[in-house]
Design an enzyme around this catalytic site. Structure first.
Site, mmCIF file in Angstrom:
data_model
loop_
_atom_site.group_PDB
_atom_site.id
_atom_site.type_symbol
_atom_site.label_atom_id
_atom_site.label_comp_id
_atom_site.label_asym_id
_atom_site.label_seq_id
_atom_site.Cartn_x
_atom_site.Cartn_y
_atom_site.Cartn_z
ATOM 1 N N LYS A 42 -33.997 -7.738 26.714
ATOM 2 C CA LYS A 42 -34.102 -8.855 25.763
ATOM 3 C C LYS A 42 -34.793 -8.418 24.453
ATOM 4 O O LYS A 42 -35.380 -7.334 24.380
ATOM 5 C CB LYS A 42 -34.848 -10.004 26.434
ATOM 6 C CG LYS A 42 -34.092 -10.616 27.632
ATOM 7 C CD LYS A 42 -34.834 -11.828 28.184
ATOM 8 C CE LYS A 42 -34.100 -12.468 29.342
ATOM 9 N NZ LYS A 42 -34.790 -13.694 29.842
ATOM 10 N N TYR B 250 -26.008 -18.799 28.568
ATOM 11 C CA TYR B 250 -27.032 -19.540 29.310
ATOM 12 C C TYR B 250 -26.639 -21.003 29.541
ATOM 13 O O TYR B 250 -27.515 -21.845 29.765
ATOM 14 C CB TYR B 250 -28.368 -19.472 28.571
ATOM 15 C CG TYR B 250 -29.149 -18.196 28.846
ATOM 16 C CD1 TYR B 250 -29.607 -17.895 30.129
ATOM 17 C CD2 TYR B 250 -29.452 -17.301 27.822
ATOM 18 C CE1 TYR B 250 -30.335 -16.735 30.378
ATOM 19 C CE2 TYR B 250 -30.183 -16.138 28.073
ATOM 20 C CZ TYR B 250 -30.616 -15.867 29.357
ATOM 21 O OH TYR B 250 -31.339 -14.725 29.628
ATOM 22 N N PHE C 181 -36.361 -25.900 28.255
ATOM 23 C CA PHE C 181 -36.620 -24.650 27.541
ATOM 24 C C PHE C 181 -35.366 -24.065 26.901
ATOM 25 O O PHE C 181 -35.415 -22.983 26.321
ATOM 26 C CB PHE C 181 -37.262 -23.622 28.486
ATOM 27 C CG PHE C 181 -36.457 -23.306 29.720
ATOM 28 C CD1 PHE C 181 -35.390 -22.408 29.677
ATOM 29 C CD2 PHE C 181 -36.761 -23.911 30.941
ATOM 30 C CE1 PHE C 181 -34.646 -22.119 30.808
ATOM 31 C CE2 PHE C 181 -36.017 -23.623 32.089
ATOM 32 C CZ PHE C 181 -34.959 -22.727 32.003
ATOM 33 N N ARG D 258 -32.841 -7.051 40.541
ATOM 34 C CA ARG D 258 -33.781 -8.179 40.580
ATOM 35 C C ARG D 258 -35.166 -7.706 41.066
ATOM 36 O O ARG D 258 -36.191 -8.151 40.553
ATOM 37 C CB ARG D 258 -33.260 -9.293 41.507
ATOM 38 C CG ARG D 258 -31.944 -9.932 41.070
ATOM 39 C CD ARG D 258 -32.056 -10.824 39.875
ATOM 40 N NE ARG D 258 -32.987 -11.913 40.058
ATOM 41 C CZ ARG D 258 -33.185 -12.879 39.157
ATOM 42 N NH1 ARG D 258 -32.506 -12.884 38.007
ATOM 43 N NH2 ARG D 258 -34.040 -13.842 39.373
ATOM 44 N N THR E 201 -39.736 -14.129 37.302
ATOM 45 C CA THR E 201 -39.426 -14.663 35.971
ATOM 46 C C THR E 201 -40.668 -14.734 35.086
ATOM 47 O O THR E 201 -40.613 -14.388 33.902
ATOM 48 C CB THR E 201 -38.807 -16.076 36.111
ATOM 49 O OG1 THR E 201 -37.713 -16.012 37.034
ATOM 50 C CG2 THR E 201 -38.311 -16.599 34.771
ATOM 51 N N ARG F 235 -41.061 -6.575 34.414
ATOM 52 C CA ARG F 235 -41.692 -7.712 33.729
ATOM 53 C C ARG F 235 -43.213 -7.598 33.753
ATOM 54 O O ARG F 235 -43.876 -7.935 32.769
ATOM 55 C CB ARG F 235 -41.192 -9.030 34.334
ATOM 56 C CG ARG F 235 -39.793 -9.379 33.824
ATOM 57 C CD ARG F 235 -39.164 -10.489 34.609
ATOM 58 N NE ARG F 235 -38.007 -11.078 33.921
ATOM 59 C CZ ARG F 235 -37.127 -11.869 34.511
ATOM 60 N NH1 ARG F 235 -37.264 -12.192 35.785
ATOM 61 N NH2 ARG F 235 -36.109 -12.365 33.834
ATOM 62 N N ASN G 219 -39.504 -12.396 28.425
ATOM 63 C CA ASN G 219 -39.792 -11.690 29.682
ATOM 64 C C ASN G 219 -38.956 -10.425 29.891
ATOM 65 O O ASN G 219 -38.662 -10.042 31.022
ATOM 66 C CB ASN G 219 -39.694 -12.654 30.877
ATOM 67 C CG ASN G 219 -38.322 -13.256 31.040
ATOM 68 O OD1 ASN G 219 -37.414 -12.967 30.272
ATOM 69 N ND2 ASN G 219 -38.168 -14.106 32.044
ATOM 70 N N HIS H 259 -33.021 -9.626 31.611
ATOM 71 C CA HIS H 259 -32.193 -10.551 32.386
ATOM 72 C C HIS H 259 -31.448 -9.734 33.424
ATOM 73 O O HIS H 259 -31.056 -8.597 33.162
ATOM 74 C CB HIS H 259 -31.163 -11.255 31.483
ATOM 75 C CG HIS H 259 -30.082 -11.958 32.274
ATOM 76 N ND1 HIS H 259 -30.245 -13.232 32.752
ATOM 77 C CD2 HIS H 259 -28.873 -11.528 32.720
ATOM 78 C CE1 HIS H 259 -29.161 -13.568 33.452
ATOM 79 N NE2 HIS H 259 -28.313 -12.555 33.438
ATOM 80 N N GLU I 252 -20.800 -12.765 34.418
ATOM 81 C CA GLU I 252 -21.604 -12.196 33.328
ATOM 82 C C GLU I 252 -21.067 -10.830 32.874
ATOM 83 O O GLU I 252 -21.079 -10.525 31.679
ATOM 84 C CB GLU I 252 -23.071 -12.101 33.772
ATOM 85 C CG GLU I 252 -23.686 -13.488 33.958
ATOM 86 C CD GLU I 252 -25.129 -13.458 34.421
ATOM 87 O OE1 GLU I 252 -25.684 -12.352 34.640
ATOM 88 O OE2 GLU I 252 -25.710 -14.544 34.555
HETATM 89 N N1 UDP Z 1 -37.194 -19.583 31.096
HETATM 90 C C1 UDP Z 1 -38.145 -20.113 30.250
HETATM 91 N N2 UDP Z 1 -39.004 -21.047 30.750
HETATM 92 C C2 UDP Z 1 -38.959 -21.462 32.039
HETATM 93 C C3 UDP Z 1 -37.996 -20.917 32.899
HETATM 94 C C4 UDP Z 1 -37.121 -19.962 32.396
HETATM 95 O O1 UDP Z 1 -38.204 -19.744 29.097
HETATM 96 O O2 UDP Z 1 -39.773 -22.321 32.428
HETATM 97 C C5 UDP Z 1 -36.261 -18.574 30.557
HETATM 98 C C6 UDP Z 1 -36.696 -17.172 30.928
HETATM 99 O O3 UDP Z 1 -36.441 -16.324 29.821
HETATM 100 C C7 UDP Z 1 -35.765 -16.825 32.072
HETATM 101 C C8 UDP Z 1 -34.494 -17.560 31.684
HETATM 102 O O4 UDP Z 1 -34.953 -18.774 31.095
HETATM 103 O O5 UDP Z 1 -35.586 -15.427 32.189
HETATM 104 C C9 UDP Z 1 -33.566 -17.893 32.810
HETATM 105 O O6 UDP Z 1 -34.289 -18.548 33.838
HETATM 106 P P1 UDP Z 1 -34.080 -18.184 35.373
HETATM 107 O O7 UDP Z 1 -34.770 -19.216 36.177
HETATM 108 O O8 UDP Z 1 -32.615 -17.957 35.618
HETATM 109 O O9 UDP Z 1 -34.897 -16.804 35.549
HETATM 110 P P2 UDP Z 1 -34.470 -15.285 35.741
HETATM 111 O O10 UDP Z 1 -33.212 -15.255 36.562
HETATM 112 O O11 UDP Z 1 -34.267 -14.717 34.346
HETATM 113 O O12 UDP Z 1 -35.646 -14.649 36.424
#
Ligand code: UDP
Length: 141
Positions: A11, A51, A59, A87, A93, A104, A114, A117, A128
């Site tokens: 990112k 997204y 958010f 992952r 996250t 992370r 963070n 992705h 994707e």
């Molecule tokens: N995100 C955020 N605030 C939140 C939850 C998610 O900004 O409270 C953003 C964060 O950048 C995250 C992305 O939305 O990576 C997608 O969320 P997801 O729950 O899919 O998390 P990931 O799969 O990226 O761990």
């Protein structure tokens, strides 16, 4: 375990920190191969579409703003159990909750910036990968 492909995005925060190479080294060190890669600056439309699943979340606007704030490094990673392996390497996250030694934990500042992705399941990996690399099959040959 099956050879899989998954989508990874480094990112804008991590690209700005100049740690693309350090993050790619984590993937390679864990046995994943870079099957495709490109550095791009996403348009707002691309970020919103990518997204779309989060469109109703509070958010969403901040997430899109962040994802278009600078270039991102998009890769297809390939290897045994690539989706879960990626992952695991990424960590939780919220970087404050991410296990020590994860990408992370080591490179991210906050839940919205963070660092990475990664596709979270075979179905999302397929969508994707073809979103950013049209015509690329999610199944390695
Ligand atoms: N995100 C955020 N605030 C939140 C939850 C998610 O900004 O409270 C953003 C964060 O950048 C995250 C992305 O939305 O990576 C997608 O969320 P997801 O729950 O899919 O998390 P990931 O799969 O990226 O761990």
């Amino acid at each position: 375990m099956a050879i899989e492909r998954t989508l990874s995005i480094i990112k804008p925060d991590a690209v700005a920190k100049n740690v693309i190479g350090q993050i790619v080294a984590r993937f390679e060190g864990a046995g994943l191969k870079v099957a495709a890669a490109k550095l791009v600056h996403l348009s707002r439309a691309e970020a919103e579409q990518f997204y779309a699943v989060h469109a109703a979340r509070p958010f969403f606007k901040d997430l899109v703003d962040f994802m278009v704030s600078g270039p991102v490094f998009i890769q297809v990673l390939e290897g045994e159990g690539a989706i879960q392996k990626n992952r695991d390497l990424m960590g939780a996250t919220d970087p404050k909750k991410a296990a020590p030694g994860t990408i992370r934990a080591d490179f991210a500042e906050s839940i919205d910036a963070n660092a990475v992705h990664g596709s979270d399941a075979p179905e999302t990996a397929a969508v994707e990968v073809s979103f950013f690399f049209p015509g690329m099959n999610v199944y390695a040959r």
